[in-house]
Design a protein around this motif. Sequence first.
Motif, PDB file in Angstrom:
ATOM      1  N   GLU A  60      47.553  20.346  39.576  1.00 32.57           N
ATOM      2  CA  GLU A  60      47.221  21.626  40.226  1.00 32.57           C
ATOM      3  C   GLU A  60      47.474  22.771  39.249  1.00 32.57           C
ATOM      4  N   ALA A  61      46.452  23.633  39.096  1.00 34.13           N
ATOM      5  CA  ALA A  61      46.576  24.766  38.173  1.00 34.13           C
ATOM      6  C   ALA A  61      47.634  25.744  38.656  1.00 34.13           C
ATOM      7  N   ALA A  62      48.275  26.377  37.704  1.00 38.06           N
ATOM      8  CA  ALA A  62      49.318  27.339  38.062  1.00 38.06           C
ATOM      9  C   ALA A  62      48.739  28.593  38.703  1.00 38.06           C
ATOM     10  N   TYR A  63      47.541  28.971  38.313  1.00 44.71           N
ATOM     11  CA  TYR A  63      46.907  30.195  38.815  1.00 44.71           C
ATOM     12  C   TYR A  63      45.463  29.907  39.185  1.00 44.71           C
ATOM     13  N   LEU A  64      44.923  30.686  40.105  1.00 44.73           N
ATOM     14  CA  LEU A  64      43.484  30.673  40.310  1.00 44.73           C
ATOM     15  C   LEU A  64      42.802  31.152  39.038  1.00 44.73           C
ATOM     16  N   THR A  65      41.686  30.557  38.719  1.00 48.83           N
ATOM     17  CA  THR A  65      40.914  31.025  37.564  1.00 48.83           C
ATOM     18  C   THR A  65      40.130  32.273  37.960  1.00 48.83           C
ATOM     19  N   PRO A  66      39.647  33.034  36.987  1.00 50.49           N
ATOM     20  CA  PRO A  66      38.812  34.191  37.325  1.00 50.49           C
ATOM     21  C   PRO A  66      37.607  33.808  38.178  1.00 50.49           C
ATOM     22  N   GLU A  67      37.020  32.634  37.913  1.00 50.34           N
ATOM     23  CA  GLU A  67      35.864  32.204  38.694  1.00 50.34           C
ATOM     24  C   GLU A  67      36.261  31.940  40.144  1.00 50.34           C
ATOM     25  N   MET A 118      42.734  40.658  37.196  1.00 46.59           N
ATOM     26  CA  MET A 118      41.953  40.111  38.310  1.00 46.59           C
ATOM     27  C   MET A 118      41.601  41.184  39.340  1.00 46.59           C
ATOM     28  N   GLY A 119      42.502  42.129  39.540  1.00 47.36           N
ATOM     29  CA  GLY A 119      42.159  43.230  40.428  1.00 47.36           C
ATOM     30  C   GLY A 119      40.994  44.032  39.893  1.00 47.36           C
ATOM     31  N   ALA A 120      41.020  44.301  38.589  1.00 45.65           N
ATOM     32  CA  ALA A 120      39.928  45.044  37.968  1.00 45.65           C
ATOM     33  C   ALA A 120      38.619  44.270  38.047  1.00 45.65           C
ATOM     34  N   LEU A 121      38.692  42.952  37.859  1.00 45.31           N
ATOM     35  CA  LEU A 121      37.490  42.114  37.919  1.00 45.31           C
ATOM     36  C   LEU A 121      36.882  42.134  39.316  1.00 45.31           C
ATOM     37  N   VAL A 122      37.715  41.960  40.329  1.00 41.28           N
ATOM     38  CA  VAL A 122      37.216  41.956  41.704  1.00 41.28           C
ATOM     39  C   VAL A 122      36.607  43.306  42.055  1.00 41.28           C
ATOM     40  N   PHE A 123      37.265  44.367  41.669  1.00 44.07           N
ATOM     41  CA  PHE A 123      36.738  45.701  41.971  1.00 44.07           C
ATOM     42  C   PHE A 123      35.383  45.918  41.295  1.00 44.07           C
ATOM     43  N   LYS A 124      35.289  45.546  40.033  1.00 45.40           N
ATOM     44  CA  LYS A 124      34.045  45.754  39.291  1.00 45.40           C
ATOM     45  C   LYS A 124      32.901  44.931  39.866  1.00 45.40           C
ATOM     46  N   GLU A 125      33.169  43.679  40.204  1.00 46.51           N
ATOM     47  CA  GLU A 125      32.088  42.769  40.597  1.00 46.51           C
ATOM     48  C   GLU A 125      31.727  42.851  42.080  1.00 46.51           C
TER      49      GLU A 125
END
Length: 804
Positions: A60-67, A118-125
């Motif tokens: 199990e990955a430690a973090y969610l990936t950007p995808e 990740m916050g910036a990515l979600v906001f942008k997309e």
Amino acid sequence: MSPDFLSRDLASLMREAAAVRDAAFGDRITFSKKVFIPLTHLCRDTCGYCTFVHPPRRGEAAYLTPEQVLDIARAGQAAGCAEALFTLGDKPELKWKPAAESLAAMGHATTLDYLAAMGALVFKETGLLPHFNPGLMDAADLAKLRKSSVSMGIMLESTAERLGERGGAHYGAPDKVPALRLATLEAAGKAKVPFTSGILIGIGETRAERIEAMLALRDLHRAHGHLQEVIIQNFKAKPDTRMADAPEPSFDELLWTIAVARLIFGDTLSVQAPPNLQEPGYGRLIEAGIDDWGGVSPVTPDHVNPERPWPQLDALAAESARYGKVLTERLAVYPRYIHDKAWIDPALRPRVLAMSSASGLRRDNDWRPGLVLAMPAEDVATLATPSVRPSASLAPILDRAVRGDDLGEGDIVRLFEARGPDFAAVAQAADALRKEMVGDTISYAVVRNINYTNICYFRCGFCAFSKGKLAANLRGSPYDLTTQEIVRRASEAWDRGATEVCMQGGIHPEYTGQHYLDVCRAVREAIPGMHIHAFSPLEVWHGATTLGLSLSEYLTQLRDAGLGSLPGTAAEVLDDEVRDILCPDKVSTDQWLEIMRAAHGVGLRSTATIMFGHVDRPEHWARHLLRVRNLQKDTGGFTELVPLPFVAAEAPIALKGQARMGPTFRESVLMHSIGRLALHPHIKNIQTSWVKMGIEGAKHCLQAGANDLGGTLMNESITRAAGAEHGEELPPDAMESLIASLGRTSRIRTTLYGEADRERHDAAHAAKALEPIQLEVAERWTGSLSESEKRRVLPKPRAVARAR
């Protein structure tokens, strides 16, 4: 601590708490439609009740990936969410090697660095508004994270240090030390971050310790004003935790704590309790004093309490209504922080403004003034509800308004807060009053708008019409009509049945008061029967100033030159808190009222307008209506109120992300209804703008208190320049078809609400097409000003007032 809380009975506490809540928040109860993004389940703490956190697991990955983060966010976006709630463990890289290695592989030093990205990515997309719950933070962390989130939070849970001792709920949780949590809360206040906190009850603390925790939060909020809400969350025992067999707090214990919280925090912030942690009957939390349900997701589970599904929104609305509340969606950042730009990063604020209503809550739908869009189905259905009874808090205000009693600012603000059945009740009361005062006839005027120049030396933030060296070039080029062309257009309008020519323009720096006098005389001499409705109060001020005359002297000269009445434009919102942002150089509130008082004093009547839905709020609207009402009681000079919803599509202040995208449909309809109620019986006519509301929108306003459809216009250009799509002319046949569709009678009126004669009526219905207009570009106003030209530009009204 107040010993009174400990000794009082639950029923009396709840009654008092509910009364405090009702006085502050009225009949609404809010929630945020969110998507839950569990960035990591790793944490360096081990709390006795938590199932969200677990050690690293093989495979199990430690973090969610950007995808993965984007997949979850896009699902929330598709479901209509506004908030992306990021939840994670506290600094797992300090305890778990897989966390540190995973971060390094992704190019981040800390979990908080990755969270910011990740916050910036979600906001942008996706445009979703991020809210972070990352645990302990210092000033540097907060400065970094506020650039990609509109709000953050940390649960204080308790100030009882003994809970961190062996056997306590917080044993093994170094980040749950109360002093450290309070330090983060203090740092957030200093950093001006809108923040959420709260307490967790039933984890071994006493009632007195709960009160101590809430008082600590109150002290922090008093110091910094940064707490949006306080969450009162009840402990739920979960299998496979140290506290699996611990007793849960009773429902009465939760009610008691909520009531005490409301009394401690009063009306300064929201008190929230999550509905999914309760059994059926959770609506009783309303009786205890909550005003917010927190975040509810139509997409993702509550990852902290996965065994407790969110209630369906329809069920939540029904349960809220059962206890007299209207479920209302808010954003991840609360209204009071939206209005003050210091609280939200400049890169995020335009999106927040675009998503918000005038009250700072989430916009009801995508409808916007001036654009050809479908009517919002829910609002339309609400308005169609027959014979709605207003809520107990609204009914006495409506009764006083209908009687003709003067409403106060608070009364009018309460009317603007009307939602759901109360929205329909306000509209119905206004329409019944309309019928009583002016009957079932809907009037309109055959008018030609002549905007003789778009060259202007003012730079109003809302204006997309003005052009030239002193204003932003948006649409078109600068022009300046000759007097001969103005007369030609007025003559053509007369031939097409017009009773009025409406003339306004930019404040051309080379115009003097003599120019306006010459235009009046030329039109009157060419068409003696035409009513000249012309010159905004700003133009009047400009004309009087350039000739060195008093307002009354100049207005008398205009009247004698042929001016029949004044448009009540340049009012925007009559409150200098708004005007200082929207049009800081323009006439002030007092100056606008002074000009209108002078006009009425020399026998010139005028309209009154309000251009709303940008940087204003309901309290500003209320003050505007009260100022118009008070002047009308003194002079009787206003013929009508004309609500003008702000068209944002091409407005500079909106394009810069510094204003909302116009009022909502509900707000637009309410302005017509409340104008009818608040100005009764002093102003009998309420006009709706088909240019801004559209045909269907105008119909709804005409069934909600308005009785006039404005003018046919022939050449509407100012609203078109702002991006409106509803056309430049609505000819008499179209006007009357619209009116007939409502089962009402139409009449062509004069500017002052007399009857247009039969000859005018017949000419209007037999009108030929307008001759094509050719505008010559005023080339010398397309570049930069020379030094000599700059010196010729006149001082502006506010500057003159300050100099005096």
